[in-house]
Design an enzyme around this catalytic site. Structure first.
Site, PDB file in Angstrom:
ATOM      1  N   HIS A  99      98.096  43.205  89.462  1.00 44.26           N
ATOM      2  CA  HIS A  99      99.362  42.629  89.005  1.00 44.26           C
ATOM      3  C   HIS A  99     100.228  43.717  88.402  1.00 44.26           C
ATOM      4  CE1 HIS A  99      96.533  42.390  85.623  1.00 44.26           C
ATOM      5  NE2 HIS A  99      97.586  42.570  84.824  1.00 44.26           N
ATOM      6  N   HIS A 101     103.341  44.230  85.684  1.00 44.70           N
ATOM      7  CA  HIS A 101     104.155  43.627  84.622  1.00 44.70           C
ATOM      8  C   HIS A 101     105.598  44.100  84.774  1.00 44.70           C
ATOM      9  CE1 HIS A 101     100.861  42.382  81.762  1.00 44.70           C
ATOM     10  NE2 HIS A 101     100.189  43.309  82.434  1.00 44.70           N
TER      11      HIS A 101
HETATM   12  P1  5GP Z   1      96.602  42.809  81.818  1.00 43.48           P
HETATM   13  O1  5GP Z   1      96.234  43.064  80.391  1.00 43.48           O
HETATM   14  O2  5GP Z   1      95.387  42.503  82.658  1.00 43.48           O
HETATM   15  O3  5GP Z   1      97.457  43.902  82.414  1.00 43.48           O
HETATM   16  O4  5GP Z   1      97.542  41.556  81.785  1.00 43.48           O
HETATM   17  C1  5GP Z   1      97.131  40.267  82.087  1.00 43.48           C
HETATM   18  C2  5GP Z   1      98.271  39.352  81.714  1.00 43.48           C
HETATM   19  O5  5GP Z   1      98.016  38.081  82.267  1.00 43.48           O
HETATM   20  C3  5GP Z   1      98.464  39.152  80.199  1.00 43.48           C
HETATM   21  O6  5GP Z   1      99.759  39.600  79.822  1.00 43.48           O
HETATM   22  C4  5GP Z   1      98.313  37.636  80.003  1.00 43.48           C
HETATM   23  O7  5GP Z   1      99.226  37.090  79.076  1.00 43.48           O
HETATM   24  C5  5GP Z   1      98.551  37.101  81.404  1.00 43.48           C
HETATM   25  N1  5GP Z   1      97.846  35.854  81.691  1.00 43.48           N
HETATM   26  C6  5GP Z   1      96.523  35.609  81.498  1.00 43.48           C
HETATM   27  N2  5GP Z   1      96.221  34.353  81.874  1.00 43.48           N
HETATM   28  C7  5GP Z   1      97.374  33.798  82.334  1.00 43.48           C
HETATM   29  C8  5GP Z   1      97.702  32.505  82.863  1.00 43.48           C
HETATM   30  O8  5GP Z   1      96.862  31.609  83.011  1.00 43.48           O
HETATM   31  N3  5GP Z   1      98.988  32.298  83.231  1.00 43.48           N
HETATM   32  C9  5GP Z   1      99.943  33.264  83.098  1.00 43.48           C
HETATM   33  N4  5GP Z   1     101.178  32.949  83.488  1.00 43.48           N
HETATM   34  N5  5GP Z   1      99.673  34.487  82.596  1.00 43.48           N
HETATM   35  C10 5GP Z   1      98.408  34.750  82.214  1.00 43.48           C
END
Ligand code: 5GP
Length: 137
Positions: A99, A101
């Site tokens: 993903h 951001h």
């Molecule tokens: P990472 O830390 O892996 O780069 O970011 C994962 C992101 O996924 C986090 O910012 C978190 O808020 C988001 N996230 C986790 N679970 C969900 C969900 O069920 N729905 C949405 N829309 N975002 C999620």
């Protein structure tokens, strides 16, 4: 193997605020909203992260991330945007599904801080550059 949360969103098992969808890419609001419009752009097909996704699909995801960044500046009033992707836990990745951001920046009071400190003391830059260059050949 247990599906990750983004595979569940792709399959419609978990709801999301969807912004964009095509055959390969899905974009939706991050549940945590570190700033207004904080968006996740993902590949629909499962890849663990940026380092393992195919180049073709990565380009499609980045195209959508760019467009959402442009919209954030033009229509949400953002003064800047951070586009970032975390790879592996050591880099802060919590969801093991590729993903990107898109984080609009407004007044510096967002729930997101990016700090890059100069940590070059004692590092042999010519040697590091050579090592990486060799692998890129
Ligand atoms: P990472 O830390 O892996 O780069 O970011 C994962 C992101 O996924 C986090 O910012 C978190 O808020 C988001 N996230 C986790 N679970 C969900 C969900 O069920 N729905 C949405 N829309 N975002 C999620």
């Amino acid at each position: 193997m247990e599906k990750d949360v983004f595979c569940k969103i792709v399959d419609g098992e978990i709801p999301c605020y969807k912004l964009y969808e095509d055959n390969d890419v899905l974009a939706f609001l991050d549940i945590s909203q570190v700033s207004k419009g904080h968006t996740l752009v993902i590949s629909k097909k499962h890849y663990d992260n940026f380092l393992s996704i195919s180049q073709e699909e990565m380009h499609k995801v980045m195209d959508v991330a760019q467009r959402i960044g442009q919209v954030s500046v033009k229509y949400l009033g953002a003064k800047g945007v951070n586009i970032l992707t975390n790879c592996y836990e050591a880099a802060g990745q919590t969801v093991m599904h590729f993903h990107v951001h898109v984080i609009p920046r407004y007044d510096g009071n967002e729930g997101f801080i990016l700090e890059m400190k100069n940590n070059a003391d004692g590092l042999n830059l010519p040697s590091i550059a050579k090592q990486i260059q060799q692998e890129l050949k």
